[in-house]
Design an enzyme around this catalytic site. Structure first.
Site, PDB file in Angstrom:
ATOM      1  N   HIS A 276      -5.515   3.172   0.818  1.00 29.82           N
ATOM      2  CA  HIS A 276      -4.952   3.995   1.115  1.00 29.82           C
ATOM      3  C   HIS A 276      -5.944   4.418   2.557  1.00 29.82           C
ATOM      4  O   HIS A 276      -5.154   4.996   3.296  1.00 29.82           O
ATOM      5  CB  HIS A 276      -4.745   4.961   0.608  1.00 29.82           C
ATOM      6  CG  HIS A 276      -4.094   4.918  -1.241  1.00 29.82           C
ATOM      7  ND1 HIS A 276      -3.084   3.691  -0.958  1.00 29.82           N
ATOM      8  CD2 HIS A 276      -4.255   4.876  -2.646  1.00 29.82           C
ATOM      9  CE1 HIS A 276      -2.626   3.523  -2.243  1.00 29.82           C
ATOM     10  NE2 HIS A 276      -3.538   3.787  -2.864  1.00 29.82           N
TER      11      HIS A 276
ATOM     12  N   ASP B  18       0.665  -1.002   0.085  1.00 30.24           N
ATOM     13  CA  ASP B  18      -0.127  -0.244   0.374  1.00 30.24           C
ATOM     14  C   ASP B  18       0.954   0.763  -0.215  1.00 30.24           C
ATOM     15  O   ASP B  18       1.660   1.446   0.573  1.00 30.24           O
ATOM     16  CB  ASP B  18      -0.731   0.262   1.144  1.00 30.24           C
ATOM     17  CG  ASP B  18      -2.044   1.312   1.158  1.00 30.24           C
ATOM     18  OD1 ASP B  18      -1.339   2.456   0.617  1.00 30.24           O
ATOM     19  OD2 ASP B  18      -2.482   1.506   2.027  1.00 30.24           O
ATOM     20  N   HIS B  19       0.860   1.689  -1.219  1.00 29.30           N
ATOM     21  CA  HIS B  19       1.808   2.312  -1.377  1.00 29.30           C
ATOM     22  C   HIS B  19       2.236   3.985  -0.022  1.00 29.30           C
ATOM     23  O   HIS B  19       3.140   4.856  -0.177  1.00 29.30           O
ATOM     24  CB  HIS B  19       2.647   2.865  -2.655  1.00 29.30           C
ATOM     25  CG  HIS B  19       1.874   3.983  -3.844  1.00 29.30           C
ATOM     26  ND1 HIS B  19       0.646   3.654  -3.557  1.00 29.30           N
ATOM     27  CD2 HIS B  19       1.521   5.681  -4.042  1.00 29.30           C
ATOM     28  CE1 HIS B  19      -0.313   4.982  -4.496  1.00 29.30           C
ATOM     29  NE2 HIS B  19       0.617   5.903  -3.867  1.00 29.30           N
TER      30      HIS B  19
HETATM   31  C1  BG6 Z   1      -3.065   3.928  -6.720  1.00 30.47           C
HETATM   32  C2  BG6 Z   1      -4.214   4.233  -7.550  1.00 30.47           C
HETATM   33  O1  BG6 Z   1      -2.970   3.224  -5.628  1.00 30.47           O
HETATM   34  O2  BG6 Z   1      -2.919   5.611  -6.371  1.00 30.47           O
HETATM   35  C3  BG6 Z   1      -4.109   5.073  -8.618  1.00 30.47           C
HETATM   36  O3  BG6 Z   1      -4.866   2.759  -7.787  1.00 30.47           O
HETATM   37  C4  BG6 Z   1      -3.763   7.187  -7.770  1.00 30.47           C
HETATM   38  O4  BG6 Z   1      -5.989   5.391  -9.437  1.00 30.47           O
HETATM   39  C5  BG6 Z   1      -2.654   6.831  -7.312  1.00 30.47           C
HETATM   40  O5  BG6 Z   1      -3.479   7.940  -8.690  1.00 30.47           O
HETATM   41  C6  BG6 Z   1      -2.378   8.208  -6.537  1.00 30.47           C
HETATM   42  O6  BG6 Z   1      -1.347   8.051  -5.784  1.00 30.47           O
HETATM   43  P1  BG6 Z   1      -0.890   9.300  -4.700  1.00 30.47           P
HETATM   44  O7  BG6 Z   1       0.559   8.290  -4.580  1.00 30.47           O
HETATM   45  O8  BG6 Z   1      -0.401   9.976  -6.688  1.00 30.47           O
HETATM   46  O9  BG6 Z   1      -1.596   9.489  -4.056  1.00 30.47           O
END
Ligand code: BG6
Length: 519
Positions: free
Chosen positions: A273, A210-211
């Site tokens: 997230h 979950d980045h």
């Molecule tokens: C991803 C989603 O997990 O997070 C995408 O699948 C989204 O739809 C992205 O654009 C957004 O990541 P960040 O780090 O730019 O907020």
């Protein structure tokens, strides 16, 4: 409706007593000999995030000298072609400057294995490749397999890895698997996916990404809450009126129609997230920051999450129509390439949940996410109650809002505290002002990208920042009734691109006597 704690088979990370097993976190954490094998290496994620992160780690001296990067995809590339692909992606997307000597050393460890995921011969070649790397690069039998591919293909890859002996750990070495979300489509499919993955890899070898958890500003939620004394006394229902967690994007779905349609905003962002952010904001202090203790506290919160009885009043969903983004006219979701004109996929989702604990009783948590909104911003806004008594006239406090503590996750990383102050002058007039902390102003180091941190942690075998299967299940238990409700009740409401979501989202808060922040 309550999600229940289910101690799944994944909950086996041993508890580490920090007093008996100290670790000096200030020492640089450098990965030992190993390789990273990326499936789906020609995809968007690999190109924009994974390959640049590998380079940035190498540039920071955090990878071992013999590190190897193996690409696997259905392309007829040679090792040289692959090196060129990595080179282009690094030049375009890496965070740190390009240094020829780092590149030279890193690229010696590049290998490409062409083939289809169902192709036995290709997996045999992959096995020979990792064996060769053990000999020529000294990777020591340590290999991580990163599945940057659609989840429908996980079972096949996992089966192939197992069948071709790629999951066999030799004594003293490790094999790990990294899986990207979505972890299933609902609770049932998530369980099935987990069963398949854990039939081959032991739970401690499975790293679910979950980045958001890799972001510095997200980890800082723990620092803010548990390293300081001034916030804890007010971090509860005595002082907090409600919490707003927003993840807004100004982009549309771009070229991701295949992934996004049928998934939608709630599955794409809220299930993972936003619920992780909620867990970090609402949880109790963990005994330590090891994986076991941290997950225990997060799971307790997710278990305590209650959905409202009336989802018609306390949830909202929308789909972007044509409008504006950054001064440019953009098309609506239904006109995007690859999207059926009848699609009911939501590109905006908002939901009220309550956290049924002593600390949070009566404090709603409002979650919202959407594409093609006014601007890109992720923030957690803790909104405080009004002072019980104001010794001022109504006019004097006309422009006084609610006190707020806003954790700015991105892009303008920092923290804002909003409170009322006297406007200079001969009369008493009170207006909201902001007190700001900005990462850029206080630290000289720039924040590593989330994927740098997470890939390094995979290679080190350090699990705290990876959600465990039980957390994933709890996310689906919370969301499944909402998705079912929406599926039975018509289509999402249209909102113009560049706006802040459908009317129903605003009405949802207005009914509670509140309003969304306009970040
Ligand atoms: C991803 C989603 O997990 O997070 C995408 O699948 C989204 O739809 C992205 O654009 C957004 O990541 P960040 O780090 O730019 O907020």
């Amino acid at each position: 409706m309550t999600a229940e704690l289910d101690e799944g088979p994944g909950d086996v990370t041993p508890y580490r007593n920090p007093l008996r097993d100290p670790q000096d976190r200030r020492l640089p954490r450098i990965a030992g000999p190993c390789s990273l094998v990326i499936f789906g290496v020609t995809g968007d994620l690999a190109r924009k995030k994974l390959m640049p992160a590998v380079y940035d780690l190498a540039n920071r001296g955090l990878l071992p000298p013999g590190f190897a990067l193996v690409g696997f995809a259905r392309r007829d590339y040679t090792n040289q072609d692959f090196a060129q692909i990595v080179h282009d992606s690094v030049k375009e997307h890496a965070r740190t400057p390009f240094r020829e000597e780092v590149w030279q050393q890193l690229s010696e460890g590049f290998r490409f294995v062409p083939g289809d995921l169902t192709d036995d011969v290709a997996f045999e070649r992959l096995r020979e490749t990792v064996d060769e790397l053990d000999v020529t690069r000294g990777t020591g039998g340590n290999h991580a397999f990163y599945l940057s591919i659609p989840p429908g293909l996980f079972p096949e890859v996992v089966r192939q890895l197992s069948e071709h002996g790629l999951t066999d750990e030799k004594p003293g070495s490790w094999r790990r698997v990294v899986i990207e979300k979505p972890f299933g489509h609902d609770l049932k499919s998530a369980r099935e996916l987990n069963r398949v993955v854990e039939s081959v890899f032991p739970p401690e070898a499975v790293f679910r990404i979950d980045h958001y958890l890799g972001k510095e500003t997200v980890q800082n939620i723990l620092a803010l809450r548990f390293a300081n004394e001034m916030f804890e006394p007010i971090w509860n229902s005595n002082y907090v009126d409600h919490v707003q967690i927003t993840m807004a994007e100004d982009i549309g779905i771009g070229g991701r129609a295949g992934y996004y349609d049928g998934i939608g905003a709630a599955r794409d962002v809220i299930q993972n997230h936003l619920l992780q952010l909620l867990a970090l904001v609402a949880m109790e202090e963990p005994v330590s920051f090891d994986a076991w203790s941290l997950r225990q506290e997060k799971k307790k919160v997710l278990n305590a999450v209650q959905l409202p009885e009336r989802l018609d009043l306390h949830s909202a969903r929308g789909q972007y129509a044509a409008g504006w983004a950054g001064g440019v006219k953009v098309k609506g979701y239904l006109q995007e390439d690859g999207i059926p004109s009848t699609s009911a996929t939501e590109t905006f989702a908002a939901l009220r949940v309550d956290v049924d604990t002593r600390r949070w009783a009566g404090v709603p948590f409002y979650l919202r996410t959407g594409k093609r909104l006014g601007r890109r911003v992720t923030e957690v806004a803790v909104m405080f109650k009004r002072a019980p008594h104001l010794p001022f006239t109504k006019t004097e406090t006309e422009e006084l809002g609610q006190n707020a503590l806003v954790l700015r996750i991105q892009p303008d990383e920092g923290i804002t505290i909003r409170f009322g102050a006297k406007v200079p002058g001969t009369t008493m007039e009170i207006r909201d002002v902001n007190m700001d902390f900005q990462y850029g102003g206080s630290f000289t180091e720039s924040s590593p990208e989330a994927y740098e941190r997470l890939i390094l942690d995979v290679l080190l075998g350090d699990p705290p920042l990876f959600p465990q299967h039980t957390e994933v299940e709890l996310g689906w238990k919370i969301l499944d009734p909402v998705l079912d409700y929406w599926a039975r009740h018509g289509k999402p409401e249209q909102y113009p691109s560049g706006d802040w979501g459908p009317d129903s989202a605003h009405e949802m808060l207005a009914r509670d006597g509140r309003a969304w922040r306009r970040p």
